[in-house]
Design an enzyme around this catalytic site. Structure first.
Site, short mmCIF file in Angstrom:
data_model
loop_
_atom_site.label_atom_id
_atom_site.label_comp_id
_atom_site.label_asym_id
_atom_site.label_seq_id
_atom_site.Cartn_x
_atom_site.Cartn_y
_atom_site.Cartn_z
N HIS A 177 0.86 -1.17 0.00
CA HIS A 177 0.00 0.00 0.00
C HIS A 177 0.91 1.23 0.00
O HIS A 177 1.85 1.31 0.81
CB HIS A 177 -0.84 0.05 1.28
CG HIS A 177 -2.02 -0.89 1.31
ND1 HIS A 177 -1.91 -2.23 1.08
CD2 HIS A 177 -3.34 -0.65 1.58
CE1 HIS A 177 -3.11 -2.78 1.20
NE2 HIS A 177 -3.99 -1.85 1.50
N ASP B 208 -11.30 -3.38 -1.43
CA ASP B 208 -10.52 -3.10 -0.21
C ASP B 208 -11.11 -3.81 1.00
O ASP B 208 -10.63 -4.88 1.38
CB ASP B 208 -10.41 -1.58 0.01
CG ASP B 208 -9.17 -1.17 0.79
OD1 ASP B 208 -8.35 -2.04 1.13
OD2 ASP B 208 -9.01 0.04 1.05
N ASP B 209 -12.13 -3.23 1.63
CA ASP B 209 -12.76 -3.81 2.82
C ASP B 209 -14.28 -3.72 2.65
O ASP B 209 -14.94 -2.85 3.23
CB ASP B 209 -12.32 -3.02 4.06
CG ASP B 209 -10.81 -3.07 4.26
OD1 ASP B 209 -10.32 -4.11 4.71
OD2 ASP B 209 -10.14 -2.08 3.91
N GLU C 173 -1.96 6.13 -0.37
CA GLU C 173 -3.39 6.19 0.03
C GLU C 173 -3.55 7.48 0.84
O GLU C 173 -4.26 8.39 0.43
CB GLU C 173 -3.77 4.96 0.85
CG GLU C 173 -5.21 4.97 1.33
CD GLU C 173 -5.57 3.78 2.24
OE1 GLU C 173 -4.65 3.16 2.82
OE2 GLU C 173 -6.78 3.51 2.38
N1 HPA Z 1 -5.26 0.81 4.05
C1 HPA Z 1 -4.35 0.40 4.92
N2 HPA Z 1 -4.50 -0.68 5.67
C2 HPA Z 1 -5.63 -1.38 5.55
C3 HPA Z 1 -6.61 -1.00 4.68
C4 HPA Z 1 -6.42 0.13 3.88
O1 HPA Z 1 -7.25 0.56 3.05
N3 HPA Z 1 -7.60 -1.93 4.81
C5 HPA Z 1 -7.21 -2.82 5.73
N4 HPA Z 1 -6.01 -2.49 6.19
ZN ZN Z 2 -6.13 -1.96 1.43
#
Ligand code: HPA
Ligand code: ZN
Length: 333
Positions: free
Chosen positions: A189, A270-271, A192
């Protein structure tokens, strides 16, 4: 029938729906500080990444046995298959479980039990990507990689997630080098909430093959040129970006600008239990909000297979791409 696609940015713990959370809480004798599923859903109003992570980690308390992880993954595959997912590369956060006393083998074997049957039961091929928590020390990441060694046959790659700001990729140089020497693929990641510099570090110091999110790359034209030149995939998660306030509204999302810039973008959930939709829902939402054409949706679906770690099985990738090419939007309605 839904547009065939791969999902490349999906945290399995982020598929924990309130109903399953309460069922597991009861089964495992864990008490949740919410009156019920509706009360819990009212907590899903996030102001940023950290406010989401606080709830995301808290709810994991209900996941205790291998069966719990199997059930979680099986529920995801059922939903994903119904939304056209043919292939999923799935993140999990081992440190969030080992810190609560759940052994890493319980987590991996529980997930693998569902994923190994994914193709037969749901028509979804899968890979597992083990994420390190970047707000924990790099030593803990290295210990996690060591602890995962007996289970590496289940694991395709490593990733980096959790609170981004103040936790640059460079700190994880050694653990990524160790992962590479074990034959694991590498993603992280970046961009973001963190700055473009974190994306440069993920590329140049960790040597990642894909960037998860990567939204803030747009602030740095030189970085965009690099990502375009090397066709580095970005696993973009538009509903997540809205819910965690990286963008104001879906109509403001730069997805279309990213595609127009020549970036290899993919669309992901994502979630999904927390952000209001699975990946098919996300495709529908961006189609509406950004007025994407059928050919742009097809391009996003093609990108998802191009960006996937199916290099060991090019025939399968070609088969999936052929399904995308022959997909008839008008017949699907
Ligand atoms: N970003 C960072 N960590 C995470 C995310 C996310 O979108 N979802 C679950 N852990
Ligand atoms: Zn993520």
């Amino acid at each position: 029938m839904a547009l065939p696609k791969a999902e490349l940015h999906l945290h399995i713990e982020g598929t924990l729906e309130p109903e399953l959370a309460f069922a597991l809480a009861e089964r495992n004798g864990v008490s949740l500080p919410y009156a019920g599923t509706e009360d819990l859903r009212t907590a899903y109003l996030f102001s940023d990444l950290q406010s989401f992570l606080d709830l995301y980690y808290a709810l994991m308390a209900v996941l205790r046995t291998a069966d719990d992880f199997t059930e979680l993954a099986d529920a995801y595959l059922t939903r994903a298959a119904a939304q056209g997912v043919r292939h999923a590369e799935i993140f999990f956060d081992p440190q969030a479980h080992t810190a609560r006393g759940v052994p890493i083998g319980t987590v991996i074997e529980g997930l693998a039990h569902a994923l190994d049957r994914g193709e037969e039961r749901h028509g979804v091929s899968t890979q597992l990507i083990m994420c390190f928590l970047r707000d924990e020390p790099a030593e803990s990441a290295m210990e996690t990689l060591d602890a995962a060694k007996p289970y590496l046959h289940h694991i395709a790659g490593v990733g980096l997630d959790s609170a981004e700001a103040g936790h640059p990729p460079a700190g994880f140089r050694e653990v990524y080098a160790a992962a590479e020497s074990l034959g694991l693929r590498k993603v992280a990641h970046a961009g973001e909430e963190g700055p473009p510099a974190y994306i440069w570090e993920a590329l140049d110091i960790l040597g990642v093959e894909r960037i998860d999110h990567g939204l803030r790359a747009l602030e740095d034209p030189e970085l965009v040129a690099r990502l375009v030149r090397d066709a580095v995939p970005l696993t973009v998660c538009p509903l997540s970006n809205v819910r965690l306030r990286a963008v104001d509204t879906l109509e403001d999302h730069p997805l279309r600008a990213m595609m127009d810039a020549g970036l290899l973008v993919t669309v992901n959930s994502d979630d999904p239990a927390y952000f209001g939709g699975y990946v098919g829902d996300t495709f529908h939402a961006v189609r509406e909000a950004l007025a994407l054409s059928q050919e742009q949706l097809r391009e996003l679906a093609r990108n998802s297979f191009r960006a996937s770690f199916l290099d060991h099985d090019e025939l399968r990738r070609e088969r999936y791409l052929a399904e995308v090419d022959s997909y008839d939007f008008d017949a699907a309605g």
